[in-house]
Write an enzyme that holds these catalytic residues in place. Structure first.
Site, PDB file in Angstrom:
ATOM      1  N   SER A 115       0.840  -1.184   0.000  1.00  0.00           N
ATOM      2  CA  SER A 115       0.000   0.000   0.000  1.00  0.00           C
ATOM      3  C   SER A 115       0.875   1.234   0.000  1.00  0.00           C
ATOM      4  O   SER A 115       2.078   1.163   0.188  1.00  0.00           O
ATOM      5  CB  SER A 115      -0.903   0.016   1.231  1.00  0.00           C
ATOM      6  OG  SER A 115      -0.133   0.339   2.369  1.00  0.00           O
ATOM      7  N   LYS A 116       0.254   2.361  -0.220  1.00  0.00           N
ATOM      8  CA  LYS A 116       1.014   3.621  -0.291  1.00  0.00           C
ATOM      9  C   LYS A 116       1.752   3.936   1.000  1.00  0.00           C
ATOM     10  O   LYS A 116       2.666   4.734   1.022  1.00  0.00           O
ATOM     11  CB  LYS A 116       0.106   4.792  -0.695  1.00  0.00           C
ATOM     12  CG  LYS A 116      -1.300   4.731  -0.146  1.00  0.00           C
ATOM     13  CD  LYS A 116      -2.261   4.102  -1.164  1.00  0.00           C
ATOM     14  CE  LYS A 116      -3.264   3.177  -0.475  1.00  0.00           C
ATOM     15  NZ  LYS A 116      -3.659   2.001  -1.150  1.00  0.00           N
TER      16      LYS A 116
END
Length: 485
Positions: free
Chosen positions: A249-250
RNA sequence: GCCCCCAUCGUCUAGCCAGGUUAGGACACCAGCCUUUCAAGCUGGCGACACGGGUUCGAAUCCCGUUGGGGGUACCA
């Protein structure tokens, strides 16, 4: 080895427009793309916007741009899942009429409470164990009274078994299967109903998607059968993990296609890298063109274990493409980055020479653009720390004056002339060539590292070389003077 | 908790299905070569079959279990 699958296939890629295209989604799109290309067939792009709150129409265009950038073009679509809700509702109604689904008057809270109780007792919670479907009389009565209801699918008896293209045979025991909602009390179809309806309607033959959908398969198979549609072949890809071994994920680094694009990753490199993250051609090839990958692609070579995203390897892969792709391709990919550093209309010929000279030294387009800046800047800023060594050489300014003079006189200004000028002067003033070479590199690029100096000077050109050299010599005189004073 | 999936160097992977290999390649790292610097390139090094039981003359490969990891368990998608 020939694949056991035969075409033509009909695949789909159904992103939800809730955010930028994630590399996990991109990889799914890539495998669908590769499957379609290798077997022949077509791909549908469908925007899964059933979740109206989180969906953002802006994202649709953005996702399409990201796919196009990667070189993935759907044959059909984009279709919006929301465009077919009436059909989805009709399907739910049909299932209701056929007794394959039933009215559910329980509120979500009521069901949830029952679930919690069961969990507290350490039991598994099952809707159909706790609640009986209402009798026809009850349905009629409550409908009459205007009560709202959801439509719940009656999961058919029997174990569900299927052959997954990447996992092999998978079985879900009947005891683990439960009835589930297909139409919410507000009349909107749920995801399960929508995908199955749309995939059936689109004639999708192969559903290649993330492992997070694996446990949805029994629901979907139940629905396909109840709807009288042919069940497609499934393939569930393992998820991509971040360096922390959690779903990428970011939070842990770049995770969307556009982030990599903005960092200066080439689409060819990202496609190649992602394709290899969960698939291999079976031999030692790594840097492969799309044609080579298409040719080598088979679903049986898809890896079934999750992979950690390796930023270092992507970076290396990008460097491979940076030095291997045709110069024109690099030049056109580099354009937006040059724009950013104010070199939008740099002389094409000098630009090409400079880029070609530096491409093997860069990992990212951004970085490459940075190397080009000195070629087109009027004056350079020199870092005193990097120049310390030269500031201490008292004879240097005078030597550089001579070199500047000779540079101005070279005719024609080519590699031979440049090398002769430098080596000749070094011999005359009795210093090693390196004594002139290193300050000259600093003068022209404001850096102590870079390409072979003779090539650097040649690509820089006579005018700019003389100018930078003159400025640098002046800088040396000024700084050493102030240091002494 | 329950269900499903997964398990080879730090990382991506080949080998597994059709047991017998010095367990191969790539990234990263280290060293050397090349060299006017830095990269690139080339050469070499480091480095793995999660654990325990079976089956077998022989197991990374087949079976069972354990442990670990991931996913799911919604009127989210």
């Amino acid at each position: 080895m020939a694949t056991k699958l035969t075409g033509p296939v009909r695949v789909r890629f159904p992103p939800s427009p809730t955010g930028a295209l994630h590399v996990g989604g991109a990889r799914t799109a890539i495998y669908n793309d590769l499957l379609r290309r290798s077997l022949g067939g077509s791909m549908i792009l469908r925007i899964e916007d059933t979740d109206r709150q989180r969906s953002d129409p802006e994202m649709v265009a953005q996702i399409q741009r990201a796919l196009a950038w990667l070189g993935i073009e759907a044959d059909e679509g984009p279709f919006l899942q929301s465009d077919r809700v009436e059909e989805h509702r009709a399907a739910a109604r049909r299932l209701l009429e056929e007794g394959k689904a039933y009215h559910c008057f329980r509120t979500a809270e009521e069901v949830e409470e029952k679930r919690r109780e069961a969990e507290k007792r350490g039991q598994t919670s099952f809707y159909r164990v706790f609640f009986e479907p209402p009798t026809p009389e009850e349905v009629a009565r409550r409908l009459e009274a205007g009560e709202s209801y959801a439509v719940r699918f009656r999961m058919p008896k029997g174990d569900i078994q299927f052959h997954d293209l990447v996992r092999g045979d998978v079985t879900f025991a009947e005891a683990v299967l439960d009835d589930f909602i297909i139409l919410r009390s507000d009349g909107s179809p749920t995801y399960h109903l929508s995908v199955v309806c749309d995939d059936a309607h689109g004639g999708v033959t192969h559903v290649i998607r993330g492992e997070d959908h694996l446990s949805n398969v029994p629901k979907h198979i139940g629905l396909y059968r109840a709807l009288g549609a042919e069940v497609p072949t499934f393939g569930h890809l393992p998820l991509i993990m971040g360096p922390d071994r959690k779903r990428l994920s970011k939070r842990t680094g770049a995770a969307s296609v556009e982030e990599f694009r903005d960092q200066g990753i080439l689409p060819q490199a990202l496609y190649n890298f992602l394709a290899l993250l969960g698939w291999s051609p079976g031999d030692d090839r790594e840097v492969m063109s799309r044609e080579e990958m298409t040719e080598a692609f088979t679903v049986e070579r898809l890896v079934s274990s999750a992979a950690i995203f390796d930023y270092d390897k992507l970076r290396w892969m990008n460097a491979q493409y940076l030095s291997g792709e045709p110069l024109e391709e690099i030049l056109s990919r580099l354009a937006p980055f040059l724009d950013e550093v104010g070199l939008a209309d740099a002389d094409a010929e000098r630009l090409a020479a400079a880029v070609d000279l530096h491409r093997t030294r860069a990992y990212y387009l951004q970085e490459l653009a940075g190397y080009i800046v000195p070629y087109f800047r009027e004056r350079l800023d020199y870092d005193e720390d990097l120049c310390r060594k030269f500031l201490g050489q008292a004879d240097l300014p005078a030597q550089l004056d001579l070199l500047t003079e000779r540079f101005g006189a070279i005719e024609p200004f080519d590699l031979d002339g440049i090398e002769t000028a430098i080596r000749g002067l070094a011999a005359e003033v009795e210093v090693k060539a390196g004594v002139l070479i290193h300050p000259t590199r600093m003068a022209l690029s404001a850096s102590k590292a870079g390409p072979s100096l003779f090539h650097l000077v040649e690509a820089m050109g006579q005018e700019a070389s003389v100018r930078h050299l003159g400025n640098f010599t002046a800088y040396l005189r000024e700084r050493s003077g102030s240091v002494e004073a």
